[in-house]
Write an enzyme that holds these catalytic residues in place. Structure first.
Site, PDB file in Angstrom:
ATOM      1  N   GLU A 381       0.817  -1.213   0.000  1.00 19.09           N
ATOM      2  CA  GLU A 381       0.000   0.000   0.000  1.00 19.09           C
ATOM      3  C   GLU A 381       0.847   1.258   0.000  1.00 19.09           C
ATOM      4  OE1 GLU A 381      -2.918  -0.254  -0.796  1.00 19.09           O
ATOM      5  OE2 GLU A 381      -3.237  -2.363  -0.374  1.00 19.09           O
ATOM      6  N   HIS A 472      -4.834  -5.780 -11.021  1.00 15.93           N
ATOM      7  CA  HIS A 472      -4.324  -6.805 -10.111  1.00 15.93           C
ATOM      8  C   HIS A 472      -3.883  -8.053 -10.883  1.00 15.93           C
ATOM      9  CE1 HIS A 472      -6.732  -4.342  -7.293  1.00 15.93           C
ATOM     10  NE2 HIS A 472      -5.790  -4.676  -6.440  1.00 15.93           N
TER      11      HIS A 472
END
Length: 575
Positions: A381, A472
């Site tokens: 992140e 992703h």
């Protein structure tokens, strides 16, 4: 992507390979307005070389510290004062303001010949209203929506000379290129909303003449699916004593920001429709957590509730230290701006995400997963924050896959650094090369770096279908490239580590170690990639970064070329 290198840069290449363990970056950038104006003036003075007239210009976007006192300048291309979307330059300057190197994605084309009109028919508010019609009507705004007038190049993919008759399945990434098909005056509309516990973050391209929606993509950059930490035993965490109360505020890492340092806050189940950070964690003693997964419905402030905060602070500190101690890159933006992580967001929320509005991270407690604050997830992140501050890879298509891959790479590097004690200037192997394995209740990770297709959705190699995948999954080939660059491959055809695209000797390419691989990728991402970069651009950037760090013809530069060849991006070479 065009990459140029001056004689100064060439001189740097000859010595860079002897000092790879030294920090790559310098102190926060503080260029004066005069320096910035001089840079823009220099670039404007070179317009003639690119066939550009006075309607074309440059606008400085952001600056970051570079190696040897250099500054990394991200510069937007403009036409009649309007930014051209995904057309930009990354210009590295020395301490005297002279240009050392320049990488550019140039999509200016024939705007002057077309005498392009930059007067919109719609207002920015009109564009926001048009974008909102395509989004859930029950979603609530987290931040006010925005609309920026841009020139939007409509791209098409064409085959290069010599590849016209190749079968689709035989195409290599270098057999095609994206070219400008047309230009449209448009608004880039950014909306950050939520619906229940679902983050509804989108960027939308709205035609500024007729209000039609030209493109839209999801901007949720997430992992889906002495403190007593949950995943790493007892770990040291940096806190602050205020009076007789301890705070989860690390004032030794980062400055400024919302809390004056790196902080862990308690969202206390605040809905993602209003993801405020809450308050900084406090405790009467400097011993935190119970090392156990959060008990759903329990207190978020007792020892069990503190464990998620311990996970987050240890992850944040190790991510900061990995980038700072190894590369000299401070915090997310390189300028040491503090950030924060809010834990216990939502209720049994199966997500962790970075958001560009606060430049911070939110961590859920999980339902199908354990608490989502594992070391690789935190590193992932925070990696989104680095990319958002630098290359700003657009979160769609191939650039979106590179964006996600950059975060996966960061997560694995941080995990390796932390597993080896979290000190020193070199990263040694110690990670598991799987994203999110610790948070999985079944033991099945979210992604496999070495064999992405094991998840059933990701690709192992580049193909023309890559740009149509969710980021992703389109990240898969670049993740595999990084694994091969660091660890090498296998010549056994049945192995998860085998690539059919490695056809030169030896067929099991030799890796250069995670430390060097990370340095090369980080340099490419922060000094060469731009928002619209493709896999082919990434190959050129990574090879150039390897050459600058370790020398032209070095084993590291050859490994970079082989690693991309292994995912069907460029041709293989012998070691």
């Amino acid at each position: 992507m065009a990459i140029r290198k001056t004689l100064i840069a060439a001189a740097i290449v000859s010595i860079a390979g002897t000092a790879f363990a030294a920090p790559m970056m310098g102190n926060p950038v503080s260029m004066s307005k005069q320096d910035n104006d001089r840079l823009v003036s220099t670039l404007n003075g070179e317009r003639g070389k690119h066939g550009l007239d006075a309607d074309h210009g440059y606008a400085l976007g952001s600056q970051h510290p570079g190696a040897n006192g250099h500054a990394i300048n991200r510069v937007h291309h403009t036409y009649k004062g309007v930014r051209i979307f995904e057309s930009e330059s990354v210009v590295v300057t020395d301490k005297n303001g002279a240009i050392v190197s320049e990488a550019a994605t140039d999509r200016r084309g024939s705007l002057s010949a077309k005498r392009f009109d930059v007067k919109p028919t719609l207002s920015g508010n009109d564009a926001i209203a048009k974008a909102m019609k395509s989004l859930p009507s029950t979603a609530a705004h987290i931040d006010p929506p925005s609309a920026e007038l841009i020139i939007y190049p409509v791209m098409k993919t064409v085959r290069v000379a010599g590849a016209e008759n190749k079968a689709e399945a035989d195409l290599n990434a270098l057999d095609v290129q994206d070219v400008v098909d047309s230009y449209q005056l448009a608004y880039l509309v950014k909306t950050r909303m939520s619906k229940g516990q679902e983050a509804v973050f989108h960027n939308t391209i709205v035609n500024a003449k007729d209000g039609s929606l030209m493109d839209q993509w999801n901007m949720v950059q997430s992992i889906v699916g002495t403190g007593h930490s949950q995943y790493n035993g007892d770990v040291p965490i940096q806190t602050t004593l205020v009076g007789t109360t301890y705070q989860m505020l690390d004032s030794t890492r980062g400055t400024g920001g919302q809390f004056g340092g790196m902080a862990i806050t308690n969202a206390n189940h605040a809905s993602t429709s209003n993801p405020t950070p809450g308050v900084i964690y406090t405790n009467s003693t400097n011993v935190w957590g119970d090392g156990k997964n959060y008990i759903s419905g329990g207190s978020t402030t007792n020892a069990n509730g503190q464990t998620a905060a311990v996970n987050a602070l240890w992850g944040l500190q190790n991510t900061y230290d990995t980038m700072n101690n190894v590369l000299g890159w401070k915090s997310l933006d390189g300028n040491n701006t503090a950030t924060y992580i809010a834990v216990h967001v939502g209720t049994a929320y199966d997500n962790a995400f970075y958001t560009d509005t606060c430049k911070c991270m939110y961590i859920g407690d999980g339902s199908s997963f354990y608490s989502l604050g594992s070391i690789d997830v935190i590193g992932h992140e925070m990696g989104h924050g680095v990319t958002a501050a630098t290359s700003n890879l657009t979160y769609r298509g191939e650039s979106g896959g590179l964006n996600e891959s950059a975060s996966d790479i960061n997560g694995e590097a941080v995990e390796a650094y932390a597993r080896n004690g979290g000190t020193g200037t070199v990263i040694n192997a110690g990670n598991d090369w799987m994203m999110g394995k610790e948070i999985s209740k079944t033991g099945t990770p979210l992604r496999w770096m070495y064999k992405p297709s094991k998840d059933g959705s990701s690709l192992d190699a580049w193909s023309t279908s890559l740009k149509r995948l969710d980021p992703h999954y389109s990240s898969g080939p670049n993740n595999r490239m990084f694994y091969f660059l660091a660890m090498g491959s296998s010549a056994t055809t049945t192995s998860d580590y085998y690539s059919k695209y490695l056809v030169q000797a030896p067929k099991n390419m030799t890796g250069i170690g995670i430390d060097k691989a990370y340095r090369i990728w980080f340099k490419a991402n922060t000094t060469k990639l731009t928002s619209g970069s493709t896999y082919a651009d990434a190959r050129a950037a990574v090879i150039a970064a390897a050459q600058e760090l370790y020398g032209v013809g070095s084993k590291e530069a050859k490994a970079a070329q082989r690693a991309y060849a292994a995912i069907n991006v460029g041709a293989d070479i012998a070691e």
